[in-house]
Motif scaffolding. Structure first.
Motif, PDB file in Angstrom:
ATOM      1  N   ASN A  24      -6.279  -7.430   6.996  1.00 18.84           N
ATOM      2  CA  ASN A  24      -5.379  -7.184   8.123  1.00 18.84           C
ATOM      3  C   ASN A  24      -4.914  -5.746   8.205  1.00 18.84           C
ATOM      4  OD1 ASN A  24      -3.837  -7.244   5.755  1.00 18.84           O
ATOM      5  ND2 ASN A  24      -1.985  -7.829   6.873  1.00 18.84           N
ATOM      6  N   PHE A  25      -5.445  -4.876   7.349  1.00 21.87           N
ATOM      7  CA  PHE A  25      -4.862  -3.551   7.145  1.00 21.87           C
ATOM      8  C   PHE A  25      -5.875  -2.464   7.464  1.00 21.87           C
ATOM      9  CE2 PHE A  25      -3.699   0.033   4.315  1.00 21.87           C
ATOM     10  CZ  PHE A  25      -2.377   0.218   4.693  1.00 21.87           C
ATOM     11  N   SER A  26      -5.391  -1.378   8.122  1.00 19.55           N
ATOM     12  CA  SER A  26      -6.228  -0.218   8.402  1.00 19.55           C
ATOM     13  C   SER A  26      -5.432   1.038   8.093  1.00 19.55           C
ATOM     14  CB  SER A  26      -6.665  -0.194   9.873  1.00 19.55           C
ATOM     15  OG  SER A  26      -7.464  -1.311  10.185  1.00 19.55           O
ATOM     16  N   TRP A  40      -1.603  -5.108   2.457  1.00 19.63           N
ATOM     17  CA  TRP A  40      -2.927  -5.581   2.842  1.00 19.63           C
ATOM     18  C   TRP A  40      -3.138  -6.993   2.310  1.00 19.63           C
ATOM     19  CZ3 TRP A  40      -6.797  -6.994  -0.604  1.00 19.63           C
ATOM     20  CH2 TRP A  40      -6.652  -6.584  -1.928  1.00 19.63           C
ATOM     21  N   SER A  41      -3.862  -7.750   3.091  1.00 24.83           N
ATOM     22  CA  SER A  41      -4.175  -9.125   2.726  1.00 24.83           C
ATOM     23  C   SER A  41      -5.580  -9.435   3.224  1.00 24.83           C
ATOM     24  CB  SER A  41      -3.163 -10.093   3.350  1.00 24.83           C
ATOM     25  OG  SER A  41      -3.479 -11.427   3.030  1.00 24.83           O
ATOM     26  N   TRP A  45       0.837  -1.189   0.000  1.00 27.93           N
ATOM     27  CA  TRP A  45       0.000   0.000   0.000  1.00 27.93           C
ATOM     28  C   TRP A  45       0.876   1.244   0.000  1.00 27.93           C
ATOM     29  CZ3 TRP A  45      -5.466   0.167   0.306  1.00 27.93           C
ATOM     30  CH2 TRP A  45      -6.004   1.462   0.410  1.00 27.93           C
ATOM     31  N   HIS A  60     -10.812  -0.190   6.710  1.00 28.56           N
ATOM     32  CA  HIS A  60     -10.370  -1.476   7.237  1.00 28.56           C
ATOM     33  C   HIS A  60     -10.522  -2.517   6.132  1.00 28.56           C
ATOM     34  CE1 HIS A  60     -10.020  -0.158  11.435  1.00 28.56           C
ATOM     35  NE2 HIS A  60     -11.108   0.555  11.206  1.00 28.56           N
TER      36      HIS A  60
END
Length: 244
Positions: free
Chosen positions: A84-86, A57-58, A49, A81
């Protein structure tokens, strides 16, 4: 599965009868709007990202992507969100990172929420066609189409403007194919699919799950998309929300 009904093809600068943002995505004082999408397809490897090592991200099919709206000034900003990424970002940058658009010589990244007044639709439509224009230096040249369609997803049927792009074959990898459908009342992305392969295969498919509005401790879930009105469930009180 999406349903396409009564298609109306638009030229590069044609659009009429559109409506402006309504309260479903604008945060009034004391309100919080969160939009959720079902992830029905996504890459099976992590994707980076940004350009400043913000992370990777995944996600997995069946996960939910959410966007909590914070401001709606020059762009729509909020907390994303995704698996697993924010990250806190504007929805144009989010669309760029997720390839929900076309990075042509004229970039076209309408975002997760668009403005749906007539002038904004015309500008966006012209940008969409320019992004795929077959001109020197545009490596994302291809075919862009836009049209109006009633689109059915799990939560209901929405009146949408749809942008469908297919990149010309470059002779290497798989050309990009991207389709984006936006509700003409709220401007929210109802359905999006994008794919390409320039080394590592990439695919992402999103389907609107709900628009959730929290106001003064009362939660409202926009759970229906039938044309003419939405169904709203409120805790403790019943409020009629007019969409048209």
């Amino acid at each position: 599965m999406i349903g396409l009904i009564s298609l109306l093809t638009l030229g590069p600068a044609q659009a009429a009868g559109m409506m402006t943002y309504d309260s479903a995505i604008v945060n009034a004082p004391g309100e919080q709007t969160t939009i959720l999408w079902n992830i029905t397809d996504c890459p099976d490897v992590p994707f980076a990202w940004g350009w400043e090592d913000e992370g990777k991200w995944s996600a997995e099919p069946g996960d939910t992507m959410s966007f909590a709206v914070n401001t709606t000034n020059a762009d729509v900003e909020g907390e994303l969100h995704l698996g697993n990424f924010s990250i806190y970002a504007n929805d144009t940058d989010i669309a760029r990172e997720l390839v929900l658009g076309v990075w042509g010589a004229t970039p076209f990244f309408p975002g997760l929420v668009i403005e749906v007044d007539n002038a904004s639709i015309q500008r966006m439509n012209a940008t969409a066609y320019a992004s795929a224009e077959r001109v020197k230096g545009n490596y994302l040249n291809g075919t862009m189409e836009s049209y109006y369609s009633n689109m059915t997803v799990e939560v209901g049927t929405f009146q949408c403007i749809v942008f469908a792009y297919v990149q010309d074959d470059s002779g290497w990898g798989e050309p990009q194919r991207t389709t984006l459908a936006y509700d003409l009342e709220t401007g929210v992305l109802v359905w999006g699919n994008t794919s390409y392969s320039f080394g590592t295969p990439y695919i992402l498919t999103l389907e609107l799950k709900q628009i959730a509005i929290s106001s003064s401790g009362i939660n409202a879930l926009v759970v229906g998309g039938s044309i003419g009105a939405v169904a709203v469930i409120l805790v403790l009180v019943v409020v009629i929300m007019k969409r048209r």
